[in-house]
Enzyme design. Structure first.
Site, PDB file in Angstrom:
ATOM      1  N   GLY A  37      -6.583  -3.103  -8.029  1.00 34.02           N
ATOM      2  CA  GLY A  37      -6.899  -4.431  -7.526  1.00 34.02           C
ATOM      3  C   GLY A  37      -7.373  -4.421  -6.084  1.00 34.02           C
ATOM      4  O   GLY A  37      -8.409  -4.962  -5.749  1.00 34.02           O
ATOM      5  N   PHE A  38      -6.562  -3.847  -5.189  1.00 33.81           N
ATOM      6  CA  PHE A  38      -6.900  -3.661  -3.767  1.00 33.81           C
ATOM      7  C   PHE A  38      -7.140  -4.970  -3.013  1.00 33.81           C
ATOM      8  O   PHE A  38      -7.732  -4.971  -1.944  1.00 33.81           O
ATOM      9  CB  PHE A  38      -8.124  -2.749  -3.616  1.00 33.81           C
ATOM     10  CG  PHE A  38      -8.024  -1.472  -4.390  1.00 33.81           C
ATOM     11  CD1 PHE A  38      -6.986  -0.583  -4.146  1.00 33.81           C
ATOM     12  CD2 PHE A  38      -8.955  -1.145  -5.357  1.00 33.81           C
ATOM     13  CE1 PHE A  38      -6.881   0.602  -4.863  1.00 33.81           C
ATOM     14  CE2 PHE A  38      -8.855   0.044  -6.076  1.00 33.81           C
ATOM     15  CZ  PHE A  38      -7.817   0.909  -5.821  1.00 33.81           C
ATOM     16  N   GLY A  86      -1.120  -0.210 -10.401  1.00 35.16           N
ATOM     17  CA  GLY A  86      -1.317   1.227 -10.315  1.00 35.16           C
ATOM     18  C   GLY A  86      -0.433   1.880  -9.281  1.00 35.16           C
ATOM     19  O   GLY A  86      -0.463   3.097  -9.094  1.00 35.16           O
ATOM     20  N   THR A  87       0.386   1.083  -8.612  1.00 38.27           N
ATOM     21  CA  THR A  87       1.215   1.589  -7.521  1.00 38.27           C
ATOM     22  C   THR A  87       2.496   2.258  -7.989  1.00 38.27           C
ATOM     23  O   THR A  87       3.156   2.942  -7.216  1.00 38.27           O
ATOM     24  CB  THR A  87       1.589   0.436  -6.589  1.00 38.27           C
ATOM     25  OG1 THR A  87       2.253  -0.577  -7.352  1.00 38.27           O
ATOM     26  CG2 THR A  87       0.356  -0.172  -5.946  1.00 38.27           C
ATOM     27  N   GLY A 122       4.901  -6.398  -2.281  1.00 38.40           N
ATOM     28  CA  GLY A 122       5.290  -6.595  -3.663  1.00 38.40           C
ATOM     29  C   GLY A 122       6.635  -5.989  -4.015  1.00 38.40           C
ATOM     30  O   GLY A 122       7.593  -6.705  -4.327  1.00 38.40           O
ATOM     31  N   THR A 146       5.540   8.640  -6.763  1.00 37.57           N
ATOM     32  CA  THR A 146       4.479   7.634  -6.686  1.00 37.57           C
ATOM     33  C   THR A 146       4.192   7.227  -5.249  1.00 37.57           C
ATOM     34  O   THR A 146       3.064   6.846  -4.920  1.00 37.57           O
ATOM     35  CB  THR A 146       4.844   6.397  -7.520  1.00 37.57           C
ATOM     36  OG1 THR A 146       6.142   5.931  -7.135  1.00 37.57           O
ATOM     37  CG2 THR A 146       4.844   6.731  -9.002  1.00 37.57           C
ATOM     38  N   GLN A 155       0.581   6.993  -3.272  1.00 34.51           N
ATOM     39  CA  GLN A 155       0.081   5.853  -2.516  1.00 34.51           C
ATOM     40  C   GLN A 155      -0.412   6.276  -1.134  1.00 34.51           C
ATOM     41  O   GLN A 155      -1.481   5.865  -0.685  1.00 34.51           O
ATOM     42  CB  GLN A 155       1.173   4.794  -2.379  1.00 34.51           C
ATOM     43  CG  GLN A 155       1.401   3.992  -3.635  1.00 34.51           C
ATOM     44  CD  GLN A 155       0.201   3.142  -3.985  1.00 34.51           C
ATOM     45  OE1 GLN A 155      -0.130   2.186  -3.305  1.00 34.51           O
ATOM     46  NE2 GLN A 155      -0.480   3.501  -5.057  1.00 34.51           N
ATOM     47  N   LYS A 164      10.380  -1.092   3.220  1.00 31.47           N
ATOM     48  CA  LYS A 164       9.426  -1.762   4.095  1.00 31.47           C
ATOM     49  C   LYS A 164       8.120  -2.043   3.350  1.00 31.47           C
ATOM     50  O   LYS A 164       7.706  -3.179   3.203  1.00 31.47           O
ATOM     51  CB  LYS A 164       9.147  -0.929   5.352  1.00 31.47           C
ATOM     52  CG  LYS A 164      10.243  -1.031   6.410  1.00 31.47           C
ATOM     53  CD  LYS A 164       9.822  -0.357   7.705  1.00 31.47           C
ATOM     54  CE  LYS A 164      10.860  -0.563   8.793  1.00 31.47           C
ATOM     55  NZ  LYS A 164      10.466   0.126  10.049  1.00 31.47           N
ATOM     56  N   GLU A 186      -0.480   0.098   1.868  1.00 28.37           N
ATOM     57  CA  GLU A 186      -1.711   0.059   2.654  1.00 28.37           C
ATOM     58  C   GLU A 186      -1.729   0.989   3.860  1.00 28.37           C
ATOM     59  O   GLU A 186      -2.793   1.367   4.343  1.00 28.37           O
ATOM     60  CB  GLU A 186      -1.955  -1.386   3.110  1.00 28.37           C
ATOM     61  CG  GLU A 186      -2.509  -2.218   1.978  1.00 28.37           C
ATOM     62  CD  GLU A 186      -2.085  -3.676   2.006  1.00 28.37           C
ATOM     63  OE1 GLU A 186      -2.972  -4.525   2.067  1.00 28.37           O
ATOM     64  OE2 GLU A 186      -0.877  -3.952   1.955  1.00 28.37           O
TER      65      GLU A 186
END
Length: 720
Positions: A245-246, A472-473, A514, A600, A604, A666, A670
Site C-alpha cells: 500500500g505505502f 505485507g508488514t 498500525g 519480519t 521492514q 514504537k 517507515e
C-alpha cells in the site's frame, strides 16, 4: 460448559523471537485471496475511462455506440451517475480529495481524471468498450511545471503546522563561523505496490458491502458512508489480504465508481485499476524543492537552522509533503525556522507515501549536515552528536526516548567508520571511486484509538478480531505473538482475524502506527479476558468474548516527543567513465521500540533501505509539459531498484522499548527509508568530491560533474 485457563508459561515470551508469517503458506500456495480474486454471483466488471487532456471541460460523450457493444450493461458519467457529498472531514482530519467523488461535473483538472465508467459482463468486454468510448473536450491551457520557489507558493497546514519559527535567523547566520546555504530537489515518486488497487461493491439486504484492497477498513467505511450519505453501520468493508500500500490505498476513484455501478445495476460490480491508471489515480509523492540554511560556531554547534520546503499539489485539493517537519525533531538552534508550502498545478493530487515528509526532508537536511561537517572539519557523526537536543526543538516536550547516539556508536563500530579517510576522492578500486556516507533517521511514534475483541473458545483456543490491515508488514503475525503473551499461551492457540470493519473501529496501517495501536487494544482485551477466566467460569459453546477500546488510554501519549531513530551507513562505487553508481553495502541501526518479530521487522527495515537506493539512484516520474501526462507511466519507464541493484544490506537495532506503551512498541514501517538516500548521496560525495543535491543521481548527472581521469587499470568491479 468447558473450562479454559491461560495458565503460566515457563517458556520465553513469544514476542521478541523470530516467527514466520502465520498466513505465509496460504500466500505462497495461492490459497490467500486478494481483492480481485474473490468470486461473486452475477459479478459485473467496470473499466474507468480517463481524460486525455490536462485541463478543460467535457463537451460530449458518445455512449450510444458503446452501449450497443457485446456485454455492455451501462456507462456512467457526470450526466447520470449518483450524486455524492464531499462536505465532511476524513478519518485523518482533512477534507476529502474531490478526485474520489467521480462523475459529478464536466470539469477536467488533469490528465487521467475519471470521466466515465463502462460496465460489462466481463473485464475484456468492459475494457474494449471503454477504449472505444469517444469523449469530446473543450481544451484549455494547462501548466504542470514545478519549479520550486514561486510567487504562488503558500503555506498549508497538513498534519502539522505549516510554519514554525523562533529566534533571529539572519542575525545568527551572520554571527556563525560556518554557514551552509543550499537547495536540494527531489522528483515525483510513485508507490507501485505489487497488488493493483481493486474493489468489488454489492448491496446485500439493504447493506453495502465492499471487498477491497486497502490500508484500513474503518477508513474506507467512514469515507463511503459520508460520500453516499449512509449510516456507517450499513456499510461493511473487508480487506483480508493486501499486496502493498505505502500510503496509496485509502479511498480512491475505483471504490466509489464500483459502489455507484452496483447501486445502479443492483448487482456486484468490480473495478480494478491498471498499472498506468495508478499513476493518475493512486496518488504519489510530490516533487520538492528545499532550501537549507545552517549556521554553526567553530565547534560545529548549530546556532541557526532554516528548512524551507515547497511541494506540488493539484488544483482540486491541497495536499502538502511536509518535508521541513523532520528538522523540528532532529536538531535545535537558537534561531530555528521551518516552513512547508505548496504550489497548485494541473496535476493529480499527491498523497501519503512511505515516510511522508521525512523521506525527502531527511535527504535535504542530512546532506546539508554533511556539507556543514566538511566546512567545520568535523567528522559527520561527531557533528550530529554534538547537536543532539535534550528536548523537542519546536515542541519543547521531553523525549520519550532518543537513542540516536547508541545507533551511531553501534553502527560506526560495525561499519568500520573509524578507518575512514575523511578526504573525498581518495579510494579507488580499478576504475571505481569508493566512498562512504552516513545519515540520521527519525520517524514519529504515535498511536490511535482502536477496538479489539478476544474470545476464549470452548476448544481451548483464542480468537482475536480487530479491523487491522496487514499490507505485507507481518502485522497479523505480530498481533498473534502479542496476543499469545497477553494471554500466557503459545501462539498456536491464537487465531487473529483482521480486515473486516464489522470487528469495530481501528487505526489504519499507516504512519508506523498500525501494529502499535492494534497491539494496545489486543493487550487490553486479553488482559480483561484473563481476569474473567481466572474466576473459574466455564466456557459456553459460543465462547466468552471481551472487547476493548483504547481511546482514553492513548490520550496521555501527547505529553512527550515520541520518535523512532536510526543511523544509516552506505558504501558506494562510482564509475567515472560511465557515471554509474553502485551501492556496495548498507547498514542501518535503529532505535524503534520493542521489536515484536525480528524476522519480519528486519524485512521492514531492509525494505525501507532498498527503497532508499531506489530513491537515491533510480526513481523519477517525468511529466510531458505539452500533454500534461507522464512519460513512461509503467514499470518499464519508471525505474525502481531490482535484485541487481541490491548489495549486502544489514539492519539491526538497539534496545529501545517505549515505557508508556503496554507492549513497548514504537513503530518500524517507515524509518528504514528515512536518511537512506542521504547516506548514499553523502557517500557519492566522499567518492568523487562532488555534491549531488538533486535526486536521483543518474549517470548523466555524475558524468556532467566528475572529471574522468585516466587510470592504469580498467579492471575491478563493485562487490556483488
Amino acid at each position: 460448559m468447558t473450562t479454559v485457563t491461560t495458565g503460566t508459561r515457563t517458556s520465553t515470551p513469544s514476542a521478541g523471537t523470530p516467527h514466520t508469517r502465520v498466513e505465509g503458506r496460504d500466500k505462497v500456495t495461492g490459497a490467500a485471496r486478494y481483492a480481485a480474486d474473490i468470486p461473486f454471483t452475477e459479478l459485473a466488471h467496470g473499466w474507468l475511462v480517463l481524460s486525455t487532456i490536462a485541463r478543460g471541460r467535457i463537451r460530449a460523450i458518445d455512449t450510444v455506440p458503446v452501449l450497443a457493444m457485446p456485454g455492455v450493461l451501462t456507462v456512467l458519467d457526470h450526466r447520470n451517475a449518483p450524486r455524492v457529498d464531499t462536505d465532511y472531514t476524513t478519518l485523518l482530519g482533512t477534507r476529502p480529495d474531490p478526485t474520489c467523488a467521480v462523475f459529478q461535473h464536466d470539469r477536467v483538472p488533469h490528465v487521467g481524471w475519471p470521466v466515465a465508467l463502462v460496465v460489462a459482463e466481463t473485464p475484456e468486454q468492459a475494457r474494449e468498450a471503454a477504449e472505444a468510448l469517444v469523449v469530446h473536450y473543450e481544451q484549455q491551457p494547462h501548466d504542470v511545471e514545478f519549479t520550486g520557489e514561486h510567487p504562488d507558493a503558500h503555506p498549508v497546514d497538513g498534519h502539522m503546522p505549516a510554519v514554525t519559527d523562533k529566534g533571529d535567523l539572519e542575525a545568527r547566520l551572520a554571527a556563525s563561523a560556518a554557514v551552509v546555504d543550499v537547495e536540494y530537489t527531489t522528483p515525483e515518486e510513485h508507490h507501485n505496490p505489487m497488488e493493483p488497487h481493486a474493489a468489488t461493491a454489492r448491496w446485500d439486504g439493504g447493506r453495502l458491502e465492499v471487498v477491497d484492497s486497502n490500508q484500513g477498513a474503518t477508513w474506507v467505511v467512514g469515507e463511503l458512508a459520508n460520500l453516499f450519505s449512509l449510516d456507517p453501520a450499513s456499510v461493511r468493508v473487508r480487506s483480508e489480504h493486501v499486496g502493498g500500500g505505502f500510503g496509496s490505498k485509502g479511498v480512491r476513484a475505483h471504490q466509489v465508481a464500483a459502489v455507484m455501478a452496483a447501486t445502479v445495476l443492483q448487482r456486484p460490480v468490480r473495478v480494478v485499476l491498471t498499472r498506468r491508471q495508478m499513476f493518475s489515480l493512486a496518488g504519489y509523492r510530490s516533487p520538492t524543492a528545499q532550501r537549507i540554511r545552517l549556521g554553526a560556531d567553530a565547534d560545529g554547534r548549530l546556532r541557526a537552522l532554516e528548512h524551507r520546503s515547497v511541494s506540488l499539489t493539484s488544483t482540486v485539493h491541497e495536499f502538502v509533503e511536509p518535508s521541513a517537519g523532520v528538522a523540528r525533531v532532529m536538531y535545535d538552534a537558537d534561531a530555528h525556522h521551518t516552513a512547508n508550502r505548496v504550489v497548485r498545478r494541473d496535476v493529480p493530487t499527491p498523497t501519503w507515501m512511505r515516510a511522508p515528509g521525512e523521506a525527502p526532508g531527511s535527504f535535504a537536511l542530512e546532506a546539508a549536515l554533511d556539507e556543514l561537517a566538511e566546512k567545520c572539519g568535523i567528522d559527520p557523526i561527531e557533528l550530529r552528536l554534538r547537536n543532539e537536543p535534550d528536548k523537542g526543538p519546536v515542541s519543547g516536550l521531553p523525549f520519550a526516548g532518543r537513542n540516536l547516539r547508541a545507533c551511531f556508536v553501534e553502527g560506526a563500530r560495525r561499519f568500520g567508520w573509524a578507518d575512514r579517510d575523511p578526504r573525498p576522492g581518495r579510494r579507488r578500486d580499478g576504475r571505481w571511486l569508493l566512498g562512504t556516507g552516513t545519515a540520521a533517521a527519525s520517524f514519529p511514534a504515535g498511536a490511535a484509538p482502536s477496538t479489539a475483541a478476544v474470545t476464549a473458545e470452548a476448544d481451548g483456543t483464542f480468537t482475536v478480531r480487530i479491523a487491522a490491515a496487514d499490507i505485507g508488514t507481518g502485522a497479523r503475525t505480530a498481533l498473534t505473538l502479542v496476543a499469545a503473551d497477553a494471554l500466557n499461551v503459545t501462539p498456536d492457540r491464537v487465531r487473529v482475524r483482521i480486515g473486516d470493519s464489522d470487528f469495530g473501529p481501528a487505526m489504519i496501517a499507516g504512519g508506523s502506527m498500525g501494529t502499535r495501536s492494534w497491539a494496545w487494544a489486543v493487550t487490553a482485551a486479553a488482559g480483561e479476558l484473563r481476569e474473567r477466566l481466572a474466576l473459574g467460569a466455564g466456557i459456553p459453546p459460543e465462547g466468552i468474548t471481551v472487547r476493548s477500546d483504547t481511546t482514553a488510554a492513548i490520550g496521555a501519549l501527547a505529553q512527550k516527543e515520541r520518535h523512532s531513530f536510526g543511523a544509516q551507513f552506505a558504501e558506494v562505487a562510482v564509475d567515472v567513465s560511465t557515471g554509474e553508481v553502485r551501492v556496495r553495502r548498507m547498514l542501518g541501526v535503529f532505535a524503534a521500540g520493542r521489536i515484536i518479530n525480528p524476522l519480519t521487522a528486519r524485512g521492514q527495515f531492509v525494505g525501507g533501505m532498498i527503497w532508499g537506493i531506489s530513491m537515491a539512484l533510480h526513481e523519477e516520474a517525468v511529466r510531458d509539459r505539452a500533454s500534461g501526462g507522464h512519460v513512461g507511466a509503467d514499470l518499464a519507464g519508471y525505474h525502481v531498484a531490482t535484485h541487481a541493484d541490491v548489495p549486502l544490506i544489514e539492519a539491526d537495532w538497539v534496545e529501545d522499548p517505549d515505557p508508556d506503551d503496554p507492549v513497548g512498541i514504537k513503530g518500524i514501517g517507515e524509518i528504514g527509508l528515512v536518511g537512506a538516500a542521504a547516506a548514499i548521496a553523502n557517500a557519492v560525495w566522499h567518492a568523487t568530491g562532488v555534491r549531488h543535491r538533486s535526486l536521483p543521481i543518474r549517470p548523466s548527472r555524475v558524468l556532467a560533474d566528475v572529471p574522468r581521469e585516466p587510470h592504469a587499470s580498467d579492471g575491478g568491479a563493485p562487490h556483488a
